[in-house]
Design an enzyme around this catalytic site. Structure first.
Site, PDB file in Angstrom:
ATOM      1  N   TYR A 172       0.821  -1.214   0.000  1.00 33.50           N
ATOM      2  CA  TYR A 172       0.000   0.000   0.000  1.00 33.50           C
ATOM      3  C   TYR A 172       0.858   1.268   0.000  1.00 33.50           C
ATOM      4  CZ  TYR A 172      -4.068  -2.928   1.095  1.00 33.50           C
ATOM      5  OH  TYR A 172      -5.072  -3.864   1.066  1.00 33.50           O
ATOM      6  N   LYS A 223       3.400 -15.385   1.610  1.00 33.07           N
ATOM      7  CA  LYS A 223       3.309 -16.093   0.327  1.00 33.07           C
ATOM      8  C   LYS A 223       4.754 -16.358  -0.112  1.00 33.07           C
ATOM      9  CE  LYS A 223       0.705 -17.622  -3.084  1.00 33.07           C
ATOM     10  NZ  LYS A 223      -0.013 -18.881  -2.970  1.00 33.07           N
ATOM     11  N   ASP A 256      -3.101 -18.322   1.045  1.00 33.99           N
ATOM     12  CA  ASP A 256      -4.250 -19.019   0.446  1.00 33.99           C
ATOM     13  C   ASP A 256      -4.752 -20.122   1.374  1.00 33.99           C
ATOM     14  OD1 ASP A 256      -1.704 -19.890  -0.146  1.00 33.99           O
ATOM     15  OD2 ASP A 256      -2.178 -20.667  -2.134  1.00 33.99           O
ATOM     16  N   ASP A 304      -5.253  -7.014   5.682  1.00 33.29           N
ATOM     17  CA  ASP A 304      -6.466  -6.285   5.337  1.00 33.29           C
ATOM     18  C   ASP A 304      -7.571  -7.288   4.995  1.00 33.29           C
ATOM     19  OD1 ASP A 304      -8.208  -4.316   4.615  1.00 33.29           O
ATOM     20  OD2 ASP A 304      -7.076  -3.585   2.901  1.00 33.29           O
ATOM     21  N   ASP A 329     -10.797  -8.903   7.618  1.00 32.90           N
ATOM     22  CA  ASP A 329     -12.205  -8.756   7.235  1.00 32.90           C
ATOM     23  C   ASP A 329     -12.887 -10.120   7.175  1.00 32.90           C
ATOM     24  OD1 ASP A 329     -12.155  -6.047   7.082  1.00 32.90           O
ATOM     25  OD2 ASP A 329     -12.936  -5.930   5.042  1.00 32.90           O
TER      26      ASP A 329
END
Ligand code: NAD
Length: 369
Positions: free
Chosen positions: A142, A193, A226, A250, A254
């Site tokens: 970001y 990852k 994942d 993020d 959620d």
């Protein structure tokens, strides 16, 4: 008694309503002579834009930095959706987090027994769920450079961002996560990852080294993002503390929120580094947005904001007993069937924002006897 300086930022939409409700709870704690607050108010987001033509002023930043803790509600709404990107309400919030150096975002996903039925997962999968997601908040993709949109010779475009994490950025968030794990179930799962991203590989290696050097008592595991997404909906109770980067955090936080049923119930804390004077910048905020669809109706659920205040008591003021008392009061209110409309089940009558805060205050008084 130490006076704690708090800056409240109500923001937009339902923000002022849930903040006013939370102030009733704060007043209760003051009235008990357990804590002294010096509370001041500031503008952020659309409400700041309306007055100053920017979503966050330097003065508000300075006051946030000088406060012992910031209590923030939410920003945004259709009124400001057409503004240029750099003066949009969200920009004010991102700038405040960056200016305060709030690199660690703590998002608990707790399922209170009375609300286990509200989860989209089967009740037995989520009953008793209590996990903490620690998200890196001011680094990664970001904020990484270079970023931008370029015009290609063939007339098409290419948008790009950079994912990068340094050792220092990884270690500071990892310390927060290990320390939290130590105070809880002593289990930490680091999510990355690393199989396809170099930044993920460095993340994994640095966290492993830190664990071996300083936190041998914490059980550390690693999971690819994942797989972690799948595991969170397959068997969420296997987790205690999860630490991950800005982008993955993020999304995961959620996802974990939804395990608990309602956005109106979810608090969060964002913490910075402890300074030489022992002070730690901190901001507490509900996870939900400004809910323009219900703003002004007096029906918003104030519990996420009230529980954010409980996190402030615990993490900024080291008042764990008071935080537990407040959490128990909320649990008892819910167990007695009191609900706002977002968490009401068929057959239950919903009450409004102020009435919910009053129910919590009444329960606090009962518990404190
Ligand atoms: P939202 O969280 O505001 O609302 C999503 C849904 O949940 C709505 O139906 C809303 O009524 C409901 N809801 C949210 N909080 C509630 C509460 N306390 N009680 C009862 N119901 C509640 O998300 P959105 O609709 O995607 O976004 C609305 C605005 O909020 C946008 O401008 C967005 O940019 C902004 N936003 C701000 C933040 C923040 O301030 N941190 C976070 C997310 C979204």
């Amino acid at each position: 008694m130490t006076v704690r300086k708090i800056l409240t930022l109500s923001g937009d939409g339902i923000g002022p309503e849930v903040m006013t409700a939370t102030r009733r709870v704060m007043d209760w704690f003051q009235a008990q002579d357990r804590i002294r607050f010096e509370i001041s108010e500031g503008l952020i987001g659309g409400s700041s834009y309306d007055v100053h033509k920017i979503p966050l002023t330097d003065d508000t930043v300075a006051r946030a930095k000088a406060a012992d803790a910031v209590l923030f509600a939410c920003i945004g709404g259709p009124k400001w959706d057409q503004l240029p990107y750099d003066v949009r309400p969200e920009k004010g919030l991102l700038r405040l987090r960056k200016e305060m150096g709030l690199f660690a975002n703590l998002r608990p996903a707790i399922v209170m027994d009375a609300l286990a039925g509200a989860s989209s997962l089967k009740t037995d999968l989520v009953r008793g769920l209590d996990i903490m997601i620690v998200r890196e908040l001011i680094g990664g993709i970001y904020f990484g450079e270079p970023r931008g949109v370029e015009q290609l010779p063939d007339g098409t475009r290419r948008g790009y961002n950079t994912q990068a994490y340094s050792t220092a950025e990884i270690l500071r968030i990892a310390h927060v996560a290990f320390e939290l794990a130590r105070k809880r179930g002593k289990r930490l799962c680091s999510v990355d990852k690393a199989n396809v991203m170099e930044s993920g590989l460095v993340w994994r290696e640095e966290i492993t080294k830190l664990r071996n050097a300083q936190y041998p008592d914490v059980d550390l595991s690693h999971m690819y993002i994942d797989n972690c997404s799948m595991q969170l909906v397959r068997a969420p109770k296997q987790f205690d503390v999860i630490v991950t980067d800005n982008l993955f955090g993020d999304i995961l936080s959620d996802l974990a929120s939804m395990l608990t049923g309602s956005l109106g119930m979810l608090p969060s804390a964002s913490l910075g580094a402890v300074g030489p004077d022992g002070r730690q910048p901190a901001m507490y905020e509900p996870v939900h947005g400004s809910a323009p669809d219900i703003a002004g109706k007096g029906i918003a659920n104030p519990l996420a904001m009230i529980l954010s205040f409980a996190m402030m008591l615990r993490y900024s003021f080291n008042l764990g007993t008071d935080a537990d008392l407040l959490k128990r009061a909320v649990q008892n209110v819910l167990s007695s069937g009191v609900r706002t409309s977002d968490i009401a089940e068929p057959g239950q009558t919903a009450i409004g924002t102020t009435a919910m805060a009053d129910a919590v205050v009444k329960e606090l008084t009962k518990l404190a006897k």
